[in-house]
Design a protein around this motif. Structure first.
Motif, PDB file in Angstrom:
ATOM      1  N   PRO A  63       0.812  -1.234   0.000  1.00  0.00           N
ATOM      2  CA  PRO A  63       0.000   0.000   0.000  1.00  0.00           C
ATOM      3  C   PRO A  63       0.837   1.272   0.000  1.00  0.00           C
ATOM      4  CG  PRO A  63      -0.962  -1.602   1.484  1.00  0.00           C
ATOM      5  CD  PRO A  63       0.344  -2.189   1.023  1.00  0.00           C
ATOM      6  N   GLU A  64       1.897   1.296   0.784  1.00  0.00           N
ATOM      7  CA  GLU A  64       2.704   2.514   0.894  1.00  0.00           C
ATOM      8  C   GLU A  64       3.503   2.806  -0.379  1.00  0.00           C
ATOM      9  OE1 GLU A  64       4.945  -0.837   3.107  1.00  0.00           O
ATOM     10  OE2 GLU A  64       2.870  -0.131   2.804  1.00  0.00           O
ATOM     11  N   ASP A  65       3.590   1.813  -1.293  1.00  0.00           N
ATOM     12  CA  ASP A  65       4.346   2.004  -2.534  1.00  0.00           C
ATOM     13  C   ASP A  65       3.459   2.340  -3.730  1.00  0.00           C
ATOM     14  OD1 ASP A  65       6.706   1.436  -1.191  1.00  0.00           O
ATOM     15  OD2 ASP A  65       6.655  -0.705  -1.691  1.00  0.00           O
ATOM     16  N   LEU A  66       2.169   2.433  -3.521  1.00  0.00           N
ATOM     17  CA  LEU A  66       1.261   2.723  -4.634  1.00  0.00           C
ATOM     18  C   LEU A  66       1.466   4.148  -5.152  1.00  0.00           C
ATOM     19  CD1 LEU A  66      -2.071   1.123  -3.341  1.00  0.00           C
ATOM     20  CD2 LEU A  66      -0.638   0.303  -5.223  1.00  0.00           C
ATOM     21  N   ILE A  67       1.535   4.276  -6.473  1.00  0.00           N
ATOM     22  CA  ILE A  67       1.640   5.574  -7.136  1.00  0.00           C
ATOM     23  C   ILE A  67       0.396   5.748  -7.987  1.00  0.00           C
ATOM     24  CG2 ILE A  67       2.967   6.988  -8.748  1.00  0.00           C
ATOM     25  CD1 ILE A  67       5.434   5.331  -7.969  1.00  0.00           C
ATOM     26  N   PHE A 170      -7.280  -5.961  -4.874  1.00  0.00           N
ATOM     27  CA  PHE A 170      -6.308  -4.885  -5.064  1.00  0.00           C
ATOM     28  C   PHE A 170      -6.578  -3.682  -4.178  1.00  0.00           C
ATOM     29  CE2 PHE A 170      -5.695  -7.379  -8.858  1.00  0.00           C
ATOM     30  CZ  PHE A 170      -4.343  -7.245  -9.140  1.00  0.00           C
ATOM     31  N   ILE A 171      -7.741  -3.648  -3.502  1.00  0.00           N
ATOM     32  CA  ILE A 171      -8.061  -2.517  -2.629  1.00  0.00           C
ATOM     33  C   ILE A 171      -7.523  -2.810  -1.231  1.00  0.00           C
ATOM     34  CG2 ILE A 171      -9.859  -0.976  -1.783  1.00  0.00           C
ATOM     35  CD1 ILE A 171     -11.724  -2.114  -3.908  1.00  0.00           C
ATOM     36  N   PRO A 172      -6.520  -2.076  -0.755  1.00  0.00           N
ATOM     37  CA  PRO A 172      -6.002  -2.319   0.601  1.00  0.00           C
ATOM     38  C   PRO A 172      -7.083  -2.100   1.656  1.00  0.00           C
ATOM     39  CG  PRO A 172      -4.477  -0.959  -0.662  1.00  0.00           C
ATOM     40  CD  PRO A 172      -5.751  -1.027  -1.454  1.00  0.00           C
ATOM     41  N   ASP A 173      -7.017  -2.887   2.730  1.00  0.00           N
ATOM     42  CA  ASP A 173      -8.017  -2.785   3.809  1.00  0.00           C
ATOM     43  C   ASP A 173      -7.672  -1.665   4.783  1.00  0.00           C
ATOM     44  OD1 ASP A 173      -9.605  -4.996   2.952  1.00  0.00           O
ATOM     45  OD2 ASP A 173      -8.080  -6.352   3.743  1.00  0.00           O
ATOM     46  N   HIS A 174      -7.502  -0.461   4.243  1.00  0.00           N
ATOM     47  CA  HIS A 174      -7.189   0.693   5.089  1.00  0.00           C
ATOM     48  C   HIS A 174      -7.956   1.900   4.557  1.00  0.00           C
ATOM     49  CE1 HIS A 174      -3.899  -1.664   6.745  1.00  0.00           C
ATOM     50  NE2 HIS A 174      -3.396  -1.826   5.534  1.00  0.00           N
ATOM     51  N   ARG A 175      -8.454   2.692   5.471  1.00  0.00           N
ATOM     52  CA  ARG A 175      -9.117   3.935   5.074  1.00  0.00           C
ATOM     53  C   ARG A 175      -8.104   4.837   4.367  1.00  0.00           C
ATOM     54  NH1 ARG A 175     -13.963   6.919   8.021  1.00  0.00           N
ATOM     55  NH2 ARG A 175     -13.761   9.035   7.226  1.00  0.00           N
ATOM     56  N   GLY A 176      -8.548   5.473   3.329  1.00  0.00           N
ATOM     57  CA  GLY A 176      -7.648   6.306   2.536  1.00  0.00           C
ATOM     58  C   GLY A 176      -7.234   5.644   1.237  1.00  0.00           C
ATOM     59  N   TYR A 177      -7.475   4.323   1.139  1.00  0.00           N
ATOM     60  CA  TYR A 177      -7.122   3.593  -0.078  1.00  0.00           C
ATOM     61  C   TYR A 177      -8.393   3.235  -0.852  1.00  0.00           C
ATOM     62  CZ  TYR A 177      -2.426   3.197   1.800  1.00  0.00           C
ATOM     63  OH  TYR A 177      -1.177   3.488   2.295  1.00  0.00           O
ATOM     64  N   SER A 178      -8.238   3.091  -2.149  1.00  0.00           N
ATOM     65  CA  SER A 178      -9.397   2.801  -2.995  1.00  0.00           C
ATOM     66  C   SER A 178      -8.938   2.250  -4.334  1.00  0.00           C
ATOM     67  CB  SER A 178     -10.228   4.074  -3.204  1.00  0.00           C
ATOM     68  OG  SER A 178      -9.426   5.092  -3.774  1.00  0.00           O
ATOM     69  N   GLY A 210      -3.582   5.073  -3.221  1.00  0.00           N
ATOM     70  CA  GLY A 210      -3.554   5.422  -1.803  1.00  0.00           C
ATOM     71  C   GLY A 210      -4.040   6.835  -1.594  1.00  0.00           C
ATOM     72  N   PRO A 211      -3.819   7.395  -0.405  1.00  0.00           N
ATOM     73  CA  PRO A 211      -4.231   8.773  -0.124  1.00  0.00           C
ATOM     74  C   PRO A 211      -3.546   9.736  -1.084  1.00  0.00           C
ATOM     75  CG  PRO A 211      -3.598   7.635   1.887  1.00  0.00           C
ATOM     76  CD  PRO A 211      -3.176   6.757   0.756  1.00  0.00           C
ATOM     77  N   TYR A 212      -4.287  10.734  -1.534  1.00  0.00           N
ATOM     78  CA  TYR A 212      -3.716  11.720  -2.455  1.00  0.00           C
ATOM     79  C   TYR A 212      -2.522  12.426  -1.816  1.00  0.00           C
ATOM     80  CZ  TYR A 212      -3.786  15.121  -6.270  1.00  0.00           C
ATOM     81  OH  TYR A 212      -3.466  15.881  -7.369  1.00  0.00           O
ATOM     82  N   TYR A 213      -2.613  12.638  -0.497  1.00  0.00           N
ATOM     83  CA  TYR A 213      -1.505  13.216   0.258  1.00  0.00           C
ATOM     84  C   TYR A 213      -0.965  12.150   1.210  1.00  0.00           C
ATOM     85  CZ  TYR A 213      -3.720  17.564  -1.291  1.00  0.00           C
ATOM     86  OH  TYR A 213      -4.279  18.567  -2.037  1.00  0.00           O
ATOM     87  N   PRO A 214      -0.011  11.318   0.790  1.00  0.00           N
ATOM     88  CA  PRO A 214       0.494  10.224   1.631  1.00  0.00           C
ATOM     89  C   PRO A 214       1.062  10.696   2.967  1.00  0.00           C
ATOM     90  CG  PRO A 214       1.267   9.998  -0.632  1.00  0.00           C
ATOM     91  CD  PRO A 214       0.649  11.359  -0.517  1.00  0.00           C
ATOM     92  N   THR A 215       1.605  11.920   3.000  1.00  0.00           N
ATOM     93  CA  THR A 215       2.195  12.437   4.241  1.00  0.00           C
ATOM     94  C   THR A 215       1.238  13.361   4.972  1.00  0.00           C
ATOM     95  OG1 THR A 215       3.240  14.232   2.997  1.00  0.00           O
ATOM     96  CG2 THR A 215       4.540  12.244   3.338  1.00  0.00           C
ATOM     97  N   GLY A 216      -0.040  13.329   4.590  1.00  0.00           N
ATOM     98  CA  GLY A 216      -1.030  14.195   5.218  1.00  0.00           C
ATOM     99  C   GLY A 216      -1.413  15.352   4.317  1.00  0.00           C
ATOM    100  N   PHE A 217      -2.432  16.064   4.720  1.00  0.00           N
ATOM    101  CA  PHE A 217      -2.907  17.221   3.968  1.00  0.00           C
ATOM    102  C   PHE A 217      -1.773  18.220   3.742  1.00  0.00           C
ATOM    103  CE2 PHE A 217      -7.764  17.905   4.409  1.00  0.00           C
ATOM    104  CZ  PHE A 217      -7.916  17.506   3.095  1.00  0.00           C
ATOM    105  N   LYS A 218      -1.606  18.644   2.505  1.00  0.00           N
ATOM    106  CA  LYS A 218      -0.634  19.678   2.189  1.00  0.00           C
ATOM    107  C   LYS A 218      -1.308  20.741   1.336  1.00  0.00           C
ATOM    108  CE  LYS A 218       3.053  17.809   4.086  1.00  0.00           C
ATOM    109  NZ  LYS A 218       3.743  18.443   5.224  1.00  0.00           N
ATOM    110  N   ALA A 219      -1.378  21.941   1.844  1.00  0.00           N
ATOM    111  CA  ALA A 219      -1.980  23.030   1.080  1.00  0.00           C
ATOM    112  C   ALA A 219      -1.093  23.375  -0.108  1.00  0.00           C
ATOM    113  CB  ALA A 219      -2.164  24.252   1.984  1.00  0.00           C
TER     114      ALA A 219
END
Length: 409
Positions: A63-67, A170-178, A210-219
């Motif tokens: 999951p952490e390697d998804l681009i 292929f969908i990881p079982d974590h919120r933020g992934y889809s 994964g999350p659009y902002y992997p390191t958290g929300f970034k303005a």
């Protein structure tokens, strides 16, 4: 001798009086295009689905390697169409290359439209789609505008749901992934003549994200763009056509070279704010006279993409913010209005809204040699409204809140 049809047409024309110039109404730019398909042709039928499962399942990416948009699932959904018979049998097959003649019309005249939507996995392992009927309605409008065939929305939703469920591993079982789903339609007729395509291909591929902002929300910081125009009245800026996107890349590269993540598209001498990058734009500000808080986005006037996330933000704001005293507006507003609100301390926050990120907070906008601050302190990466919208929407998408917008596959 005139035909009966020609005679009737003349009578109809004769019966229509010419309007005086002073009586002319406002011109409406939106074109209601007819699609290439007709009622005599066979419709898209989900019960004809043929499934061929892959013999070589792909290994899963951590999951952490998804681009975003780089990895794809085992299968794809495809349905062919031709003008003689209509829609053929839908097929789910192993993911594979397409074979197209060099003269295929999509390459020469951009007969191509697409959608962007996601499948989510809830805590019980169910696969859910988010407001798929909105995507299908827009997909049909886009297809019709470029003379491609339309389809039965409920049938395609059912097919996409089956496809997403088949590749749900292929969908990881974590919120933020889809699972990002890309329904696409192209004209496939082999011809260099410009005309209505006699054949087409509708296909859907999927990419785990994964999350659009992997390191958290970034303005993000924006550059107000007035030297290039994304869309114009009477054009196709309100349709999701591939031809709308390629011309935006060079202005985005130029903005990036000056240190800005996205363009803020302005339009006309008035410098109306339209969209941000490939997202709809929202601003929250206080009314100068009354002090009332107002959430604003540009109206659907034919130049703005009818975003599913945009519509969702508006619905949630009217349902949950209006009772708190907010005003929610779909209206034209200018870059000058934003700059004045910022200078006077009335600009609360700004954010983009789209499928990929849900919301994308904006820190500042470069405009006429100055920076317009959008309400965030140095330590903040998002305003309160953007955070609320993200949370409210994810609760529905992941099934934590049962809602009519969530379609269980």
């Amino acid at each position: 001798m005139r035909s009966l049809a020609a005679s009737r047409a003349m009578l109809r024309r004769a019966a229509i009086p010419l309007a005086a110039p002073a009586c002319r109404t406002t011109r409406h730019y939106s074109l209601e295009a007819k699609s290439a398909s007709t009622s005599q042709l066979r419709g898209l039928e989900a019960n004809r689905l043929i499934i061929e499962k892959t013999a070589k399942p792909k290994s899963l990416t951590k999951p952490e390697d998804l681009i975003f948009g780089n990895q794809f699932t085992d299968h794809m959904l495809s349905i062919e169409w031709n003008k003689e018979t209509g829609w053929q049998e839908p097929r789910i097959t192993p993911y594979q290359n397409l074979s197209l003649d060099p003269a295929t019309c999509v390459f020469h005249y951009a007969f191509e439209c697409f959608e962007g939507m996601k499948a989510y996995k809830d805590k019980d392992g169910n696969v859910r789609l988010f407001r798929p009927e909105k995507n299908m309605a827009r997909f049909n409008k886009s297809a019709a505008r470029i003379a491609l065939p339309t389809f039965e929305p409920a049938s395609l939703i059912e097919l996409i749901a089956k496809f997403a469920k088949l590749d749900s591993r292929f969908i990881p079982d974590h919120r933020g992934y889809s699972l990002y789903l890309r329904p696409t339609m192209i004209g496939t007729q082999k011809t260099l003549g410009v005309g209505t395509p006699g054949s087409a291909l509708l296909y859907v591929i999927a990419s785990p994200v994964g999350p659009y902002y992997p390191t958290g929300f970034k303005a993000v910081s924006l550059e107000a763009t007035d030297y290039a125009v994304r869309a114009w009245p009477g054009g196709v800026g309100d349709k999701k056509l591939g031809a709308n996107y390629a011309p935006c890349i060079v202005p985005q590269q130029q903005a990036a070279s000056r240190g800005y993540q996205q363009n803020l598209w302005l339009f006309g001498e008035e410098e109306y704010v339209t969209e941000v990058g490939t997202m709809n734009m929202f601003v929250a500000l206080k009314n100068k006279e009354t002090g009332q808080k107002e959430l604003i986005t540009a109206p659907l006037d034919g130049t703005i993409l009818e975003g599913v996330t945009r519509d969702s933000v508006l619905h949630l704001a009217r349902e949950r913010l209006v009772p708190e005293g907010w005003k929610v507006s779909e209206r034209k507003y200018t870059m000058k209005e934003l700059a004045e609100a910022s200078q006077e301390g009335r600009l609360i926050e700004a954010f983009g809204a789209g499928t990929a990120a849900i919301v994308s907070p904006v820190r500042k906008i470069a405009w006429k040699g100055q920076h317009v601050d959008c309400g965030l302190t140095e330590a903040e990466e998002s305003g309160e409204i953007a955070l609320k919208m993200k949370g409210w929407m994810e609760d529905i998408q992941y099934g934590d809140e049962e809602h009519e917008w969530s379609y269980k596959a």
